[in-house]
Design a protein around this motif. Structure first.
Motif, PDB file in Angstrom:
ATOM      1  N   THR A  18       0.804  -1.264  -0.158  1.00  0.00           N
ATOM      2  CA  THR A  18       0.175   0.042   0.096  1.00  0.00           C
ATOM      3  C   THR A  18       0.867   1.173   0.120  1.00  0.00           C
ATOM      4  O   THR A  18       2.201   1.244   0.229  1.00  0.00           O
ATOM      5  N   SER A  20       0.832   5.872   0.451  1.00  0.00           N
ATOM      6  CA  SER A  20       0.096   7.098   0.973  1.00  0.00           C
ATOM      7  C   SER A  20       0.880   8.332   0.730  1.00  0.00           C
ATOM      8  O   SER A  20       1.718   8.246   0.087  1.00  0.00           O
ATOM      9  N   ARG A  34      -7.305   6.440  13.465  1.00  0.00           N
ATOM     10  CA  ARG A  34      -7.797   7.144  12.398  1.00  0.00           C
ATOM     11  C   ARG A  34      -8.608   6.359  11.601  1.00  0.00           C
ATOM     12  O   ARG A  34      -8.615   5.275  11.231  1.00  0.00           O
ATOM     13  N   LEU A  36     -10.565   5.835   7.918  1.00  0.00           N
ATOM     14  CA  LEU A  36     -10.314   6.305   6.509  1.00  0.00           C
ATOM     15  C   LEU A  36     -11.621   5.947   5.695  1.00  0.00           C
ATOM     16  O   LEU A  36     -12.345   4.747   6.175  1.00  0.00           O
ATOM     17  N   SER A 111      -3.920  -0.282  -2.069  1.00  0.00           N
ATOM     18  CA  SER A 111      -4.752   0.972  -1.704  1.00  0.00           C
ATOM     19  C   SER A 111      -3.918   2.131  -1.417  1.00  0.00           C
ATOM     20  O   SER A 111      -2.610   1.922  -1.033  1.00  0.00           O
ATOM     21  N   HIS A 112      -4.267   3.098  -1.362  1.00  0.00           N
ATOM     22  CA  HIS A 112      -3.540   4.415  -1.239  1.00  0.00           C
ATOM     23  C   HIS A 112      -4.211   5.330  -0.360  1.00  0.00           C
ATOM     24  O   HIS A 112      -5.386   5.691  -0.553  1.00  0.00           O
ATOM     25  N   GLU A 113      -3.360   5.837   0.981  1.00  0.00           N
ATOM     26  CA  GLU A 113      -4.092   6.810   1.935  1.00  0.00           C
ATOM     27  C   GLU A 113      -3.779   8.192   1.422  1.00  0.00           C
ATOM     28  O   GLU A 113      -2.834   8.490   1.124  1.00  0.00           O
ATOM     29  N   THR A 114      -4.960   8.953   1.689  1.00  0.00           N
ATOM     30  CA  THR A 114      -4.904  10.463   1.132  1.00  0.00           C
ATOM     31  C   THR A 114      -4.786  11.238   2.438  1.00  0.00           C
ATOM     32  O   THR A 114      -5.148  10.739   3.439  1.00  0.00           O
ATOM     33  N   GLY A 117      -7.929  11.766   3.921  1.00  0.00           N
ATOM     34  CA  GLY A 117      -8.710  10.752   4.879  1.00  0.00           C
ATOM     35  C   GLY A 117      -9.527   9.636   4.048  1.00  0.00           C
ATOM     36  O   GLY A 117     -10.397   9.003   4.738  1.00  0.00           O
ATOM     37  N   ASP A 119      -9.230   6.072   1.813  1.00  0.00           N
ATOM     38  CA  ASP A 119      -8.363   4.904   1.449  1.00  0.00           C
ATOM     39  C   ASP A 119      -8.820   4.608  -0.007  1.00  0.00           C
ATOM     40  O   ASP A 119      -9.873   3.946  -0.054  1.00  0.00           O
TER      41      ASP A 119
END
Length: 199
Positions: A18, A20, A34, A36, A111-114, A117, A119
């Motif tokens: 993954t 981010s 947190r 997402l 997946s990519h976290e921005t 907030g 996913d």
């Protein structure tokens, strides 16, 4: 006839880690626990000679998240979406007029976290037949396409920095003509380029 997307398919088959928006900023401390919000974006590839092309959008400057930025068609997963792929396909139809039956899904990227907030799961797909893009009024200012080989060339990426919330934030960029592709979109493309390398 050879498959023009064989390197992309092979890259998808490899899987991967993954990513981010914080990858280039390892000193960032993220809040524990947190939550997402799941989202899906479509990486739609049209395989026309002499080179496959990827469709991207320029988001409206009036949007709350990522206004005016270059992005893949996509958005958050709604309650009515059976899965993240369905969400990406629905959003692509709404944002650029790409019909679901004109798409063959090739696979999902990690997946990519921005920083906002989300996913985000990138869904890579092949467009079966050429279509006329139809930008969604109020959401999309422009739809354009970029040669796939430009986006898969790691040498075209650079790392730049700007101030964000009082601190320097580093991020990937891969400009194309007048379009400044950066942030989450460039990071996802860099992941795809790295996975497809040497295929």
């Amino acid at each position: 006839m050879s498959d023009p997307l064989h390197h992309v398919r092979a890259g998808l088959a490899k899987g991967g880690q993954t990513s981010s928006d914080y990858d280039l900023n390892p000193d960032t401390v993220l809040p524990a626990g947190r939550r997402l919000r799941p989202a899906g974006v479509l990486i739609p590839i049209l395989c026309e000679a002499p080179n496959p092309r990827v469709y991207l959008t320029k988001r409206s400057s009036a949007l709350r998240h990522h206004p005016g930025q270059i992005a893949f068609p996509g958005g958050k997963q709604d309650a009515g979406d059976p899965d993240i792929t369905a969400a990406a396909l629905r959003e692509a139809h709404e944002e650029i007029g790409l019909e679901r039956d004109n798409v063959d899904v090739l696979g999902l990227m990690p997946s990519h976290e921005t920083v906002t907030g989300f996913d985000v799961t990138p869904v890579v797909a092949r467009i079966r037949e050429p279509f006329q893009p139809r930008p969604e009024i109020g959401e999309v200012d422009e739809v354009f396409d970029v040669p796939l080989d430009h986006l898969l060339n790691a040498a075209r990426f650079s790392i730049q920095s700007r101030r964000w919330r009082g601190r320097a934030r580093r991020y990937y960029t891969i400009p194309f003509g007048p379009y400044y592709i950066w942030g989450a979109t460039a990071r996802i493309l860099r992941t795809l380029a790295d996975a497809s390398k040497g295929m």
